[in-house]
Design a protein around this motif. Structure first.
Motif, PDB file in Angstrom:
ATOM      1  N   GLY A 290     -37.620  -0.559  13.747  1.00 28.23           N
ATOM      2  CA  GLY A 290     -36.354  -0.498  14.462  1.00 28.23           C
ATOM      3  C   GLY A 290     -35.109  -0.600  13.620  1.00 28.23           C
ATOM      4  N   THR A 291     -35.182  -0.244  12.343  1.00 26.12           N
ATOM      5  CA  THR A 291     -34.008  -0.314  11.484  1.00 26.12           C
ATOM      6  C   THR A 291     -33.732   1.059  10.891  1.00 26.12           C
ATOM      7  N   GLY A 292     -32.655   1.149  10.140  1.00 23.42           N
ATOM      8  CA  GLY A 292     -32.333   2.414   9.476  1.00 23.42           C
ATOM      9  C   GLY A 292     -31.199   2.208   8.500  1.00 23.42           C
ATOM     10  N   ALA A 467     -35.803   6.117  15.248  1.00 25.56           N
ATOM     11  CA  ALA A 467     -34.633   6.952  14.979  1.00 25.56           C
ATOM     12  C   ALA A 467     -34.092   6.734  13.570  1.00 25.56           C
ATOM     13  N   SER A 468     -34.045   5.462  13.151  1.00 24.41           N
ATOM     14  CA  SER A 468     -33.651   5.110  11.777  1.00 24.41           C
ATOM     15  C   SER A 468     -32.261   5.584  11.408  1.00 24.41           C
ATOM     16  N   ALA A 664     -28.070  11.835   9.295  1.00 24.82           N
ATOM     17  CA  ALA A 664     -29.312  11.122   9.013  1.00 24.82           C
ATOM     18  C   ALA A 664     -29.058   9.999   8.019  1.00 24.82           C
ATOM     19  N   ALA A 665     -29.832   8.926   8.139  1.00 18.08           N
ATOM     20  CA  ALA A 665     -29.670   7.790   7.234  1.00 18.08           C
ATOM     21  C   ALA A 665     -30.180   8.102   5.833  1.00 18.08           C
ATOM     22  N   GLY A 666     -31.083   9.070   5.720  1.00 16.74           N
ATOM     23  CA  GLY A 666     -31.648   9.398   4.422  1.00 16.74           C
ATOM     24  C   GLY A 666     -31.751  10.890   4.223  1.00 16.74           C
ATOM     25  N   PHE A 667     -32.413  11.259   3.152  1.00 14.91           N
ATOM     26  CA  PHE A 667     -32.584  12.660   2.785  1.00 14.91           C
ATOM     27  C   PHE A 667     -33.698  13.286   3.634  1.00 14.91           C
TER      28      PHE A 667
END
Length: 922
Positions: A290-292, A467-468, A664-667
């Motif tokens: 549940g984090t991101g 979802a992150s 998005a939080a990342g690539f």
């Protein structure tokens, strides 16, 4: 050929080395210590069920996750298992080859009916732990159907049933949440690695855990008060079972094997649960799913590498093209033309605190190691997999939802569920809860089953995918006075020193030497310290602060509402419930009339100009709006700014981009994503119309056994290669094999159920060997080794099913979430002269020349074709021989206790999954 059973990876491996005579003697002793299960011949009362037999679910390997000492020893000596330990694994596994023939009438061959209640002829047992609640278990799967005449009784029964099914696992996880796993379960290297990884993320004190309880009491309103009352009744039920099972000597056998209880005298204790244990459990689940966000330091390092390679301006363009913050070609869950801007690139970034080259050093965690703790590189297993919290490891769940306008019945159809990994027993457990204000059936995390967290109500169903989105930021706190003081809003203040000392002795089930060590974390108002560095010559500590930090328990309010039939009655009320969940999830809903989607999480409102992708200075000007460091609360974006939709033609999610504008939080959210495997299939079904439950199951299952590289990138690779004749015999053979596999659908499936051999095995082996070679050959010459490696740290190159090096690890099922598929796709289309939106800043393959690119692909393909299967699939200590392709891909139910289950053939799908179609509504 029988399924192979993996060797246990828990602390219990030493049991396998016990002599048969000794084991048999212990078995005979333990058999006298087991109390009988109460039995009664009547059914649980059924609440009004509007699904009409059209709801189903599945959760492998089985509901029963507790085993007495007798059960564990029998499993080791005779291979037997307690009832309902593995009975959902077979139907789940069989879908991989059986899905082409699925019809609506045969769905329950692969899923269980999730209708409310238990027919009278299907009652296996009835337990009445106190007068106001009855726990009825069905014969087929042993699922607890909990019926309470009072709300307190309902929750008491839920706790009692949870302990019946998962007591040992719940005990493990409350110790993980406190960073005390090795002291509790032994000092194996995997145990230590797990507690270190988690405790670094959430180094909570007992006061921190209690403060979350107090927050609910003080800030949660009437629902918060009810949640605490429900949680206390749930804990009381757990403790009632602990007392009964200890007195009756039918408690989990792992307590004996880890030295907590004496098998002969019954001396020893199983500590009762308390409310703060549930907070510790919730913090574990929150960290897992549940984090991101986070990762800003690594992003800064790869940006620096790009700027060093190309110069500041061009290097920044190159980096941004790989970052794909808002790629126009990315598949989005919301595709109705709306956008939801969040965490995008600011036009004029402010407050960036990028590290000086070569200055970043990770903050040490372990100190004063003695004895067994010095053997950190040994292969001694732990009771939990050491990579359970490996980052990133959240991209696994999926959802397929079609509105009634496009179905055969005119009612919405959904196939959805979370992918929580494969364990024995499973992290989730199934239950039905019926009582005042509660009516639901579905899955809950073990130890957090006050409410059903994913499942169905009387006339609606819901599910989630991780979802992150970016709710975690990295701050550079400037040091002052010494390394343990920092500037906070103009004052030099001390960091808080948090410590946890663990020591252990060898146990019956673990050969690790006695030892101890101390974990230490320095905590600031901006979160725990993760790195040290300099910025512009100034010494800093990089910290991580997430919005849910110290607030993991807050989400209980939303789950309470989802279980309340008076609260949820349509799409709008469902979305209101999801808004009260602060974990970063994508939530999906279906009833007989509507479908809906909502992205939950407490998204902090960042200061103007702050770029969420990079570290920023820990200064008032760059704090989250409204941030209160004492409580770690802030201003959050309002619900209207979260991606959401009602009655879109269809929804798909496989941890992909939520909506246009939602960064998005990342690539990795680019033109080719694992979600495309669902998007293409569901979109085609909707265009045809008349969608049924079985058609949607087939779409999901087809995607679950498809190689993403083979379906969405291989055709372009073959087109580049086919731009001229292939004359080399070895290259031509490999091309023919890959072409045939591509035309057959790029599946990774057995030739027949149970064959343990793949159709198109040679092509799959070539692809597995080729992908990392072709990506390196395509990109490394242009990027240079330093930048190529730095970007590879941001996003791993490959995550095929057999890739033990991938983020999820080997034998984990989930695959193709993380990889350079989008980069290769965009680059190859440029080489082929096709239009590309959001193209990479440069063309890399062969310097952008078709002939040169073709040479790169052929040379790496020839190299890959020559790699033997024994090298591509090197074997492992879990039972796979070198060269065994099927076994390398296979899913292992990783043991979290004393009983092991069979491995199954690979398929890329949720662990818990529902198939629902409601024909009626209240």
């Amino acid at each position: 050929m029988p399924l192979r059973t993996p060797r246990p990876i828990g602390t219990l491996r030493k049991l396998g080395r016990l002599r048969t005579a000794t084991a048999a003697a212990l078995l005979a002793l333990a058999a006298t210590l087991v109390a009988p299960v109460p039995l009664a011949a009547h059914a649980a009362d059924a609440t009004t069920d509007y699904c009409g037999g059209q709801c189903a679910d599945i959760l492998p390997p089985g509901e029963n996750g507790n085993a007495t000492l007798a059960d564990i020893l029998a499993n080791k000596v005779f291979g037997t298992r307690p009832d309902h330990t593995m009975d959902q694994l077979g139907p789940y596994a069989s879908l991989a080859t059986g899905y082409p023939g699925v019809t609506d009438a045969t769905i329950t061959d692969f899923f269980n009916s999730s209708s409310f209640g238990v027919p009278s002829n299907q009652v296996a047992s009835v337990t009445i732990p106190r007068s106001d609640v009855t726990i009825t278990r069905d014969k087929k799967s042993g699922i607890p159907h909990i019926k309470g005449t009072t709300r307190s009784g309902t929750e008491f029964g839920a706790g009692y049933a949870a302990a019946q099914d998962r007591l040992w696992l719940m005990d493990l996880f409350r110790h993980v949440g406190r960073g005390e796993l090795s002291s509790f379960a032994g000092g194996a290297a995997a145990n230590r690695g797990l507690e270190q990884e988690f405790w670094r993320q959430a180094p909570y004190t007992e006061a921190d855990l209690q403060s979350q309880v107090d927050w609910l009491a003080q800030q949660g309103g009437s629902r918060g008060q009810q949640a605490l009352a429900d949680a206390q009744a749930y804990v009381d039920g757990i403790n009632a079972y602990i007392t009964a099972s200890k007195n009756g000597r039918y408690f989990p056998g792992e307590y004996v094997l880890t030295g907590h209880v004496d098998a002969i005298t019954n001396a020893g204790t199983i500590d009762p649960f308390q409310l703060t244990d549930l907070i510790a459990l919730a913090s574990v689940i929150g960290a897992l799913f549940g984090t991101g966000g986070g990762g800003e330091v690594q992003s800064a390092l790869s940006l620096a590498a790009a700027q060093q390679r190309y110069g500041v301006a061009q290097g920044t363009q190159v980096w941004e093209s790989f970052r794909e913050r808002d790629d126009p070609e990315a598949t989005s869950t919301v595709h109705d033309g709306t956008s939801f801007p969040y965490a995008g690139k600011p036009s004029n970034p402010q407050g960036e605190a990028l590290p000086d080259p070569g200055s970043v050093v990770p903050e040490p965690l372990v100190y004063d190691a003695t004895g067994g703790a010095t053997q950190a590189t040994t292969r001694s297993p732990g009771v939990l997999p050491s990579n359970l919290f490996a980052t990133p490891r959240k991209g696994m769940s999926n959802a397929l939802v079609v509105s009634g306008a496009h179905t055969a019945s005119g009612h919405p159809v959904a196939v959805f569920g979370p992918q929580t990994g494969y364990f024995a027993p499973q992290l989730l457990m199934l239950q039905e809860l019926q009582g005042p204000g509660i009516s639901a059936r579905g899955a809950s995390f073990a130890g957090l089953g006050m409410y059903v967290e994913l499942g169905r109500g009387q006339d609606y169903a819901w599910s989630a995918t991780s979802a992150s989105q970016d709710v975690t930021d990295t701050y550079a706190v400037e040091l002052c006075q010494d390394s343990t003081h920092y500037l906070f809003h103009g004052s030099c203040v001390p960091m808080e020193k948090l410590e946890r000392t663990n020591s252990w002795k060898p146990t019956t089930a673990d050969s690790t030497a006695a030892g101890s060590y101390r974990m230490q974390v320095w905590r600031t108002a901006y979160g725990p310290v993760e790195y040290r560095a300099t910025v512009g010559g100034k010494p800093v500590a990089y910290t991580q602060l997430r919005s849910s930090y110290r607030h993991e328990a807050d989400s209980i309010l939303g789950f309470q509402e989802l279980n309340d039939p008076t609260f949820v009655h349509d799409a709008a009320s469902f979305q209101r419930a999801a808004q009260d969940i602060n974990y970063t999830f994508n939530w999906f809903y279906a009833d007989s009339r509507q479908t809906a989607y909502y992205n939950s999480g407490t998204n902090p409102v960042r200061a103007s100009g702050v770029d969420a992708s990079f570290p920023v200075w820990a200064q008032t000007a760059y704090d989250w709006h409204g941030w209160d460091p004492t409580l770690n609360t802030a201003d959050y974006t309002p619900p209207s700014q979260h991606p959401q939709s009602v009655d879109q033609d269809y929804y798909i999610s496989w941890n992909n981009k939520q909506a246009p504008g939602y960064t998005a939080a990342g690539f990795g959210d680019g033109s080719v994503h694992r979600a495309d495997l669902l998007e293409d299939r569901v979109k085609a079904l909707v265009q045809q119309g008349g969608v049924t439950r079985s058609a949607l199951v087939k779409a999901m299952a087809s995607a679950a056994v498809t190689d993403l590289r083979g379906e969405d990138v291989l055709p372009e690779l073959l087109q580049v290669i086919g731009s001229a004749p292939v004359t080399d015999p070895q290259e031509a053979t490999a091309v023919q094999q890959l072409t045939a596999w591509s035309q057959a659908g790029a599946k990774r499936t057995e030739t027949s159920a149970g064959s343990h051999a793949y159709a198109d095995a040679a092509a799959i082996r070539v692809m597995d060997a080729w992908w990392p070679l072709l990506v390196q050959g395509e990109f490394a010459p242009g990027l240079g080794t330093g930048l190529y490696n730095a970007l590879g740290a941001d996003l791993t190159v490959d995550e095929s099913p057999s890739a033990g090096h991938g983020p999820t690890g080997s034998h984990a099922g989930s695959a193709f979430q993380y990889g350079w598929w989008s980069y290769a796709d965009k680059d190859l289309r440029k080489v082929l002269g096709r239009p590309v939106q959001g193209a990479l800043a440069q063309t890399y393959c062969g310097g952008g020349q078709l002939a040169a690119c073709r040479d790169v692909l052929l040379s790496t393909l020839k190299q890959a074709a020559a790699v033997p299967a024994s090298t591509v699939y090197p074997g492992d200590d879990g039972g796979c021989s070198a060269g065994d392709q099927w076994c390398a891909d296979s899913i292992v139910q990783r043991p979290l206790g004393g009983v092991t289950d069979d491995r199954i053939s690979w398929q890329n799908r949720p662990t818990f999954q529902q198939v629902v179609e409601f024909p009626a509504h209240r």
